[in-house]
Design an enzyme around this catalytic site. Structure first.
Site, PDB file in Angstrom:
ATOM      1  N   GLY A  95       0.793  -1.221   0.000  1.00  0.00           N
ATOM      2  CA  GLY A  95       0.000   0.000   0.000  1.00  0.00           C
ATOM      3  C   GLY A  95       0.822   1.265   0.000  1.00  0.00           C
ATOM      4  CG  LEU A  96       4.539   3.553   2.253  1.00  0.00           C
ATOM      5  CD1 LEU A  96       3.519   4.624   2.608  1.00  0.00           C
ATOM      6  CD2 LEU A  96       5.426   3.274   3.458  1.00  0.00           C
ATOM      7  CG  ASP A  97       6.863   1.388  -3.799  1.00  0.00           C
ATOM      8  OD1 ASP A  97       6.286   1.941  -4.760  1.00  0.00           O
ATOM      9  OD2 ASP A  97       8.057   1.024  -3.842  1.00  0.00           O
ATOM     10  CE  LYS A  98      -2.353   2.706  -3.075  1.00  0.00           C
ATOM     11  NZ  LYS A  98      -3.054   1.505  -2.606  1.00  0.00           N
ATOM     12  CG  ASN A 127      -1.282  -6.943  -1.877  1.00  0.00           C
ATOM     13  OD1 ASN A 127      -2.306  -6.845  -2.532  1.00  0.00           O
ATOM     14  ND2 ASN A 127      -1.280  -7.095  -0.554  1.00  0.00           N
ATOM     15  CB  SER A 183      -8.975  -3.541  -0.282  1.00  0.00           C
ATOM     16  OG  SER A 183      -9.303  -2.162  -0.404  1.00  0.00           O
ATOM     17  CB  THR A 238      -6.136  -7.839   9.619  1.00  0.00           C
ATOM     18  OG1 THR A 238      -6.037  -6.599  10.340  1.00  0.00           O
ATOM     19  CG2 THR A 238      -6.331  -8.986  10.581  1.00  0.00           C
ATOM     20  N   GLY A 253      -3.540   1.838  11.605  1.00  0.00           N
ATOM     21  CA  GLY A 253      -2.801   2.461  12.692  1.00  0.00           C
ATOM     22  C   GLY A 253      -3.214   1.909  14.041  1.00  0.00           C
TER      23      GLY A 253
END
Length: 343
Positions: A62-65, A138, A174, A244, A267
C-alpha cells in the site's frame, strides 16, 4: 531527523506528502543514501514459507503500490518489502481526497481504491530494481471487473508477477473495492483458492520454482468466520495468511476530525482487533501455516506482541508514517529480546 521531516510533510495534504515521501525514498535508494538511516537495522534471520528473511519486520503493501522505491525501502532496514496492490489494468482509484490523517490516534483512514499503474508497469520496475532480497507482490482485481469474474484478474496478475516475486499476496480484504471482501467467504473463497493453487502448480512447473501464496484477510470477521477461513486456507494448500488489512470500525477515533470519513482505518486503533485475529488463526492453524501480522504496530513492543500471539513475521505501514525508519530497528530489537521458547 525524521520528526522534523514529518512536521514538514504533515503540513502538506496526506496524498501529496505520501507521493513526495515516495519520491524522496526512491531517490535516496538510487543514490544509496537511505542506508545512512537504516544501517543499524539488526539482523535476526528467520525462515518462513521456505524463504530466508534477514529480519522479521517488513513493509506492508500500500505504501509503494507501483514498486517505485523498492531499493529505497530495502535500504532502510526492512527484512522484506511488499509492493502493490496491483491490478491487471491501470486504474485511477477513488476521487480525492482519499487519505486522512488522525494524528491524535496515530491512525490513517484511506479509500484509495487500488489506484495503480497496472501489473505490467510494476513488473518493469521490479526488473529495474537492484534489490535481491525478499519481495512480495500484492495483487487485486480491477474496480470494474465483476466479483464473479475476480478470479480472472487474480490469475492474470499471478501469471505476470510470479517470476519476479519471492511471494505473492492475494488481497481479498480491501474495504475500498465494492464486493471484494465477499471473496473471503464460502464458495467464493474456495473457488478462488482452488484456482490459485492450480495455477501455482502450473507456474511452478513452467518457471522451475515454487513461489509461495499468501492471503490477506480483514480484521472485521467474527471468530467463527476466521475459523472457517483458516480451514479453507489449509485445505487449499496456501502458504501463509496476512492478518490483517484495514478495518471498517471507527472504534478509537470517534469524535476526531476525519474520524467519520469512509474507508479503511489503519494504525493504532486496529491493533487489538488485528492481534485478536492472529490469535484465533494461530489456534486453528496450529503451526501448519505461518501468519504474517500487520495492523497497529506503532512501537517495537507491538511487533513483539504480534509474534507472541502466533505470527512469524510482521509488517508496518501507518506506524512507519508516524514514527519513521526508527520503528524498524525498534521492532526487530523488541522481537530479538523476547524470551526463547523451548522447541
Amino acid at each position: 531527523m525524521y520528526n522534523l521531516a514529518r512536521q514538514l510533510l504533515f503540513k502538506l495534504s496526506p496524498e501529496t506528502s505520501h507521493d513526495l515521501s515516495l519520491d524522496l525514498i526512491g531517490a535516496g535508494g538510487r543514490l544509496g543514501l537511505n542506508g545512512l538511516l537504516g544501517k543499524s537495522a539488526a539482523k535476526l534471520p528467520v525462515s518462513v514459507m521456505g524463504l530466508e528473511f534477514p529480519n522479521p519486520v517488513g513493509l506492508a503493501a500500500g505504501l509503494d503500490k507501483n514498486g517505485a522505491a523498492i531499493d529505497g525501502f530495502a535500504q532502510l532496514g526492512f527484512g522484506f518489502v511488499e509492493i502493490g496492490t496491483v491490478t491487471p489494468r491501470p486504474q485511477p482509484g477513488n476521487p480525492k481526497p482519499r487519505i486522512f490523517r488522525l494524528p491524535n490516534a496515530e491512525a490513517i483512514i484511506n479509500r484509495m481504491g487500488f489506484n495503480n499503474l497496472g501489473v505490467d508497469n510494476l513488473v518493469s520496475r521490479v526488473e529495474a530494481a537492484k534489490y535481491r532480497g525478499i519481495l512480495g507482490i500484492n495483487i487485486g482485481k480491477n474496480f470494474d471487473t465483476p466479483v464473479e469474474r475476480a478470479v480472472d484478474d487474480y490469475l492474470i496478475c499471478l501469471d505476470k508477477a510470479y517470476a519476479h516475486a519471492s511471494y505473492v499476496t492475494v488481497n481479498v480484504s480491501s474495504p475500498n473495492t465494492p464486493g471484494l471482501r465477499s471473496l473471503q467467504f464460502g464458495d467464493s473463497l474456495k473457488q478462488l483458492l482452488e484456482a490459485l493453487s492450480l495455477r501455482q502448480q502450473e507456474l511452478t512447473q513452467r518457471h522451475g520454482k515454487r513461489v509461495p501464496l499468501a492471503i490477506k484477510i480483514a480484521p472485521d470477521m467474527t471468530d467463527e468466520e476466521t475459523v472457517l477461513v483458516a480451514a479453507a486456507l489449509i485445505e487449499s494448500g496456501m502458504d501463509a495468511v496476512i492478518a490483517t488489512n484495514t478495518t471498517l470500525s471507527r472504534q478509537g477515533v470517534e469524535g476526531l476530525p476525519h474520524g467519520d470519513e469512509a474507508g479503511g482505518l489503519s494504525g493504532a486503533p486496529v491493533r487489538e482487533k488485528s492481534t485478536h485475529i492472529v490469535k484465533v488463526l494461530a489456534g486453528e492453524l496450529a503451526g501448519r501455516m505461518p501468519i504474517i501480522a500487520a495492523g497497529g504496530i506503532t512501537e517495537g513492543r507491538h511487533a513483539a506482541e504480534k509474534i507472541a500471539a502466533g505470527a512469524s513475521l510482521v509488517q508496518i505501514y501507518s506506524g512507519f508514517i508516524y514514527k519513521g525508519p526508527a520503528l524498524i530497528r525498534q521492532s526487530v530489537d523488541a522481537i530479538a529480546a523476547m524470551p526463547r521458547t523451548a522447541s
